[in-house]
Design a protein around this motif. Sequence first.
Motif, PDB file in Angstrom:
ATOM      1  N   UNK A  29      19.908  11.064  23.587  1.00  0.00           N
ATOM      2  CA  UNK A  29      19.980  10.439  22.298  1.00  0.00           C
ATOM      3  C   UNK A  29      19.284   9.115  22.275  1.00  0.00           C
ATOM      4  N   UNK A  30      19.433   8.385  23.215  1.00  0.00           N
ATOM      5  CA  UNK A  30      18.984   7.121  23.094  1.00  0.00           C
ATOM      6  C   UNK A  30      17.239   7.461  23.158  1.00  0.00           C
ATOM      7  N   UNK A  31      16.696   8.080  23.744  1.00  0.00           N
ATOM      8  CA  UNK A  31      15.293   8.608  23.889  1.00  0.00           C
ATOM      9  C   UNK A  31      14.944   9.001  22.400  1.00  0.00           C
ATOM     10  N   UNK A  32      15.707   9.996  21.964  1.00  0.00           N
ATOM     11  CA  UNK A  32      15.365  10.506  20.433  1.00  0.00           C
ATOM     12  C   UNK A  32      15.257   9.430  19.412  1.00  0.00           C
ATOM     13  N   UNK A  33      16.168   8.498  19.595  1.00  0.00           N
ATOM     14  CA  UNK A  33      16.312   7.325  18.646  1.00  0.00           C
ATOM     15  C   UNK A  33      14.815   6.534  18.696  1.00  0.00           C
ATOM     16  N   UNK A  34      14.618   6.103  19.834  1.00  0.00           N
ATOM     17  CA  UNK A  34      13.264   5.354  20.433  1.00  0.00           C
ATOM     18  C   UNK A  34      12.264   6.100  19.851  1.00  0.00           C
ATOM     19  N   UNK A  35      12.014   7.474  19.946  1.00  0.00           N
ATOM     20  CA  UNK A  35      10.969   8.282  19.428  1.00  0.00           C
ATOM     21  C   UNK A  35      10.767   8.238  17.944  1.00  0.00           C
ATOM     22  N   UNK A  36      11.985   8.393  17.160  1.00  0.00           N
ATOM     23  CA  UNK A  36      11.925   8.417  15.810  1.00  0.00           C
ATOM     24  C   UNK A  36      11.576   6.880  15.472  1.00  0.00           C
ATOM     25  N   UNK A  40       8.617   7.607  13.485  1.00  0.00           N
ATOM     26  CA  UNK A  40       9.182   7.714  12.071  1.00  0.00           C
ATOM     27  C   UNK A  40       9.951   8.802  11.872  1.00  0.00           C
ATOM     28  N   UNK A  41       9.716   9.859  12.917  1.00  0.00           N
ATOM     29  CA  UNK A  41      10.409  10.984  12.983  1.00  0.00           C
ATOM     30  C   UNK A  41      10.486  11.728  14.343  1.00  0.00           C
ATOM     31  N   UNK A  42      11.137  12.635  14.354  1.00  0.00           N
ATOM     32  CA  UNK A  42      11.071  13.565  15.585  1.00  0.00           C
ATOM     33  C   UNK A  42      10.375  14.812  15.486  1.00  0.00           C
ATOM     34  N   UNK A  43       9.029  14.789  15.839  1.00  0.00           N
ATOM     35  CA  UNK A  43       8.083  15.986  15.432  1.00  0.00           C
ATOM     36  C   UNK A  43       8.620  17.030  16.242  1.00  0.00           C
ATOM     37  N   UNK A  44       8.092  18.159  15.628  1.00  0.00           N
ATOM     38  CA  UNK A  44       8.290  19.618  16.390  1.00  0.00           C
ATOM     39  C   UNK A  44       7.730  19.550  18.014  1.00  0.00           C
ATOM     40  N   UNK A  58      14.555  24.204  25.489  1.00  0.00           N
ATOM     41  CA  UNK A  58      14.103  23.683  24.070  1.00  0.00           C
ATOM     42  C   UNK A  58      15.214  23.910  22.834  1.00  0.00           C
ATOM     43  N   UNK A  59      16.012  24.915  23.338  1.00  0.00           N
ATOM     44  CA  UNK A  59      16.940  25.192  22.160  1.00  0.00           C
ATOM     45  C   UNK A  59      17.986  24.192  22.293  1.00  0.00           C
ATOM     46  N   UNK A  60      18.350  23.647  23.419  1.00  0.00           N
ATOM     47  CA  UNK A  60      19.432  22.411  23.544  1.00  0.00           C
ATOM     48  C   UNK A  60      18.866  21.352  22.862  1.00  0.00           C
ATOM     49  N   UNK A  61      17.604  20.769  23.083  1.00  0.00           N
ATOM     50  CA  UNK A  61      17.026  19.700  22.380  1.00  0.00           C
ATOM     51  C   UNK A  61      16.820  19.974  20.991  1.00  0.00           C
ATOM     52  N   UNK A  62      16.579  21.224  20.525  1.00  0.00           N
ATOM     53  CA  UNK A  62      16.422  21.459  19.121  1.00  0.00           C
ATOM     54  C   UNK A  62      18.012  21.356  18.423  1.00  0.00           C
ATOM     55  N   UNK A  63      18.973  21.840  19.029  1.00  0.00           N
ATOM     56  CA  UNK A  63      20.229  21.864  18.657  1.00  0.00           C
ATOM     57  C   UNK A  63      20.611  20.064  18.317  1.00  0.00           C
ATOM     58  N   UNK A  64      20.146  19.407  19.177  1.00  0.00           N
ATOM     59  CA  UNK A  64      20.749  18.095  19.398  1.00  0.00           C
ATOM     60  C   UNK A  64      19.934  17.355  17.827  1.00  0.00           C
ATOM     61  N   UNK A  65      18.639  17.657  17.805  1.00  0.00           N
ATOM     62  CA  UNK A  65      17.900  17.074  16.800  1.00  0.00           C
ATOM     63  C   UNK A  65      18.414  17.553  15.407  1.00  0.00           C
ATOM     64  N   UNK A  66      18.638  18.896  15.311  1.00  0.00           N
ATOM     65  CA  UNK A  66      19.155  19.344  14.048  1.00  0.00           C
ATOM     66  C   UNK A  66      20.703  19.064  13.850  1.00  0.00           C
ATOM     67  N   UNK A  70      20.843  11.855  11.438  1.00  0.00           N
ATOM     68  CA  UNK A  70      20.017  10.515  11.638  1.00  0.00           C
ATOM     69  C   UNK A  70      18.527  10.902  12.016  1.00  0.00           C
ATOM     70  N   UNK A  71      18.400  12.199  12.609  1.00  0.00           N
ATOM     71  CA  UNK A  71      17.253  12.537  13.074  1.00  0.00           C
ATOM     72  C   UNK A  71      16.245  13.285  12.077  1.00  0.00           C
ATOM     73  N   UNK A  72      15.231  12.654  11.827  1.00  0.00           N
ATOM     74  CA  UNK A  72      14.427  13.267  10.827  1.00  0.00           C
ATOM     75  C   UNK A  72      13.136  14.292  11.434  1.00  0.00           C
ATOM     76  N   UNK A  73      13.097  15.290  10.862  1.00  0.00           N
ATOM     77  CA  UNK A  73      12.156  16.110  11.620  1.00  0.00           C
ATOM     78  C   UNK A  73      10.614  15.969  10.804  1.00  0.00           C
ATOM     79  N   UNK A  74      10.712  15.393   9.728  1.00  0.00           N
ATOM     80  CA  UNK A  74       9.426  15.033   8.986  1.00  0.00           C
ATOM     81  C   UNK A  74       9.477  13.462   8.602  1.00  0.00           C
ATOM     82  N   UNK A  75       8.290  12.721   8.390  1.00  0.00           N
ATOM     83  CA  UNK A  75       8.360  11.572   8.052  1.00  0.00           C
ATOM     84  C   UNK A  75       8.953  11.282   6.809  1.00  0.00           C
TER      85      UNK A  75
END
Length: 158
Positions: A29-36, A40-44, A58-66, A70-75
Amino acid sequence: MTISGSDVTVENVVRRVAARHRGERGALLPVLHAVQAELGHVPQEAIPVLADEFNLSRADVHGVVTFYHDFRREPAGRTTVRICRAEACQSLGANSLVSYAREAGLALGETTADGAVTVEQVFCLGNCALGPAVEVNGRLHGRVGPAKLGAILNGAVS
């Protein structure tokens, strides 16, 4: 993917951010926030890199992002409007703000085609006494009604 015409790739950003959190429990979670925050988003393209860094599928990470809104997949758009939908704001009229945004053609969680505005819902901005609350590009607004939201969306209020 190259970012802003430089040689900085999504993979390099993700690996650099992950390295700062290596060894921490629950670092995804902290890494996802830092990447965003950096991109500006968490790209695919970040999903398989994160999966590799944390030895997850990959399914685990995708599951957390979706799962987390708070996590955007697009800018996001140039202006980000976050409408509070927590109980206090709901009781003071947040639904009318959501209805106004929808009537203006702004679906929650989406960015206008021209990239101008992203409207999101959040479930507490910590401004309960002045609800309904709206945050615009990090600036908090209280006692927002449809007219004030309209002014915000039209750029009259920053």
